[in-house]
Design a protein around this motif. Structure first.
Motif, short mmCIF file in Angstrom:
data_model
loop_
_atom_site.label_atom_id
_atom_site.label_comp_id
_atom_site.label_asym_id
_atom_site.label_seq_id
_atom_site.Cartn_x
_atom_site.Cartn_y
_atom_site.Cartn_z
N VAL A 12 0.84 -1.20 0.00
CA VAL A 12 0.00 0.00 0.00
C VAL A 12 0.87 1.26 0.00
O VAL A 12 0.57 2.24 -0.68
N ALA A 13 1.97 1.23 0.75
CA ALA A 13 2.84 2.40 0.87
C ALA A 13 3.95 2.41 -0.18
O ALA A 13 4.83 3.28 -0.14
N TRP A 14 3.97 1.46 -1.10
CA TRP A 14 5.09 1.29 -2.04
C TRP A 14 5.50 2.57 -2.77
O TRP A 14 6.69 2.84 -2.88
N PRO A 15 4.58 3.39 -3.29
CA PRO A 15 5.02 4.57 -4.05
C PRO A 15 5.83 5.58 -3.22
O PRO A 15 6.68 6.28 -3.76
N ARG A 16 5.60 5.64 -1.93
CA ARG A 16 6.30 6.64 -1.11
C ARG A 16 7.43 6.05 -0.26
O ARG A 16 8.06 6.76 0.51
N VAL A 17 7.71 4.76 -0.40
CA VAL A 17 8.74 4.10 0.40
C VAL A 17 10.08 4.21 -0.31
O VAL A 17 10.20 3.87 -1.48
N GLU A 18 11.09 4.71 0.43
CA GLU A 18 12.44 4.82 -0.14
C GLU A 18 13.25 3.54 0.07
O GLU A 18 13.95 3.09 -0.82
N ASP A 19 13.17 2.98 1.28
CA ASP A 19 13.90 1.74 1.60
C ASP A 19 12.88 0.70 2.06
O ASP A 19 12.50 0.66 3.23
N PRO A 20 12.41 -0.16 1.14
CA PRO A 20 11.35 -1.09 1.52
C PRO A 20 11.75 -2.09 2.60
O PRO A 20 10.91 -2.49 3.42
N GLY A 21 13.02 -2.49 2.66
CA GLY A 21 13.46 -3.43 3.69
C GLY A 21 13.34 -2.83 5.08
O GLY A 21 12.83 -3.46 6.00
N ALA A 22 13.81 -1.60 5.23
CA ALA A 22 13.72 -0.92 6.52
C ALA A 22 12.26 -0.65 6.88
O ALA A 22 11.86 -0.83 8.04
#
Length: 194
Positions: free
Chosen positions: A44-54
């Motif tokens: 859901v937050a993918w477009p605004r996420v810079e570091d998906p792992g963190a």
């Protein structure tokens, strides 16, 4: 494009997130549910996420803490299933140590387990743990100390021996258990009253 990137991330992150969730929850099925919830939040937050792992690790720790906080949805504490991690005769000693470690982690309180896992398995700093779990830095340190002490007690005791959760503290005025006690007087003999 978005789905392809997320699918690649989810495929690579599934196993590390599941391992961490398993150590935090103590149950494989609950851990898989937790990872599924976290990956849904990441999507859901993918477009605004810079570091998906963190983002996923933070989301997982917050989601786990929310589950513990809600009295009505507080998960039942279950033991890690040893049959999933039993060491076989032909496996290395490292596997046996891992099995013992997982079993010892089940004996920790949920917050102690979370702090120990985040500090030593995820390699978070004490400040990061305090910020993410919403507790004071001193609480993180004391939970680490108590958790490591309990892990040490459980890892050094034989599996069939029932040891208390915390070592019994002796009063300093009492003699040590191995200290020689004065011999009792023989029957009918009065001790010297000098």
């Amino acid at each position: 494009m978005r789905d392809e990137e997320f699918n690649a991330f989810a495929a690579g992150a599934w196993e590390p997130l599941r391992r961490t969730a398993y150590l935090m929850t103590g149950d494989l099925h609950t851990a898989e549910d937790l990872v599924q919830d976290v990956l849904t939040r990441v999507y859901v937050a993918w477009p605004r996420v810079e570091d998906p792992g963190a983002y996923a690790r933070v989301a997982m720790s917050r989601h786990m803490m929310n589950r513990w906080r809600r009295a009505t949805r507080r998960p039942r504490e279950t033991a890690l299933r040893v049959e999933h991690d039993t060491a076989m005769d032909d496996l290395a000693a490292a596997v046996a140590l891992r099995t013992d470690m997982v079993a010892a982690l089940t004996r920790l309180a949920p917050r102690q387990r979370a702090v120990v896992v985040l500090r030593y398995f995820e390699d978070w700093s004490e400040a990061q743990i305090a910020a993410e779990l919403g507790i004071a830095m001193g609480t993180v340190k004391s939970q680490l100390h108590k958790g490591l002490r309990r892990l040490g007690v459980h890892l050094t005791s034989p599996p069939d021996e029932q040891r208390p959760a915390d070592p019994v503290r002796c009063d300093s005025t009492r003699p040590a258990p191995d200290a020689a006690l004065p011999a009792a007087p023989a029957a009918g003999v009065m001790p010297d009253a000098r």
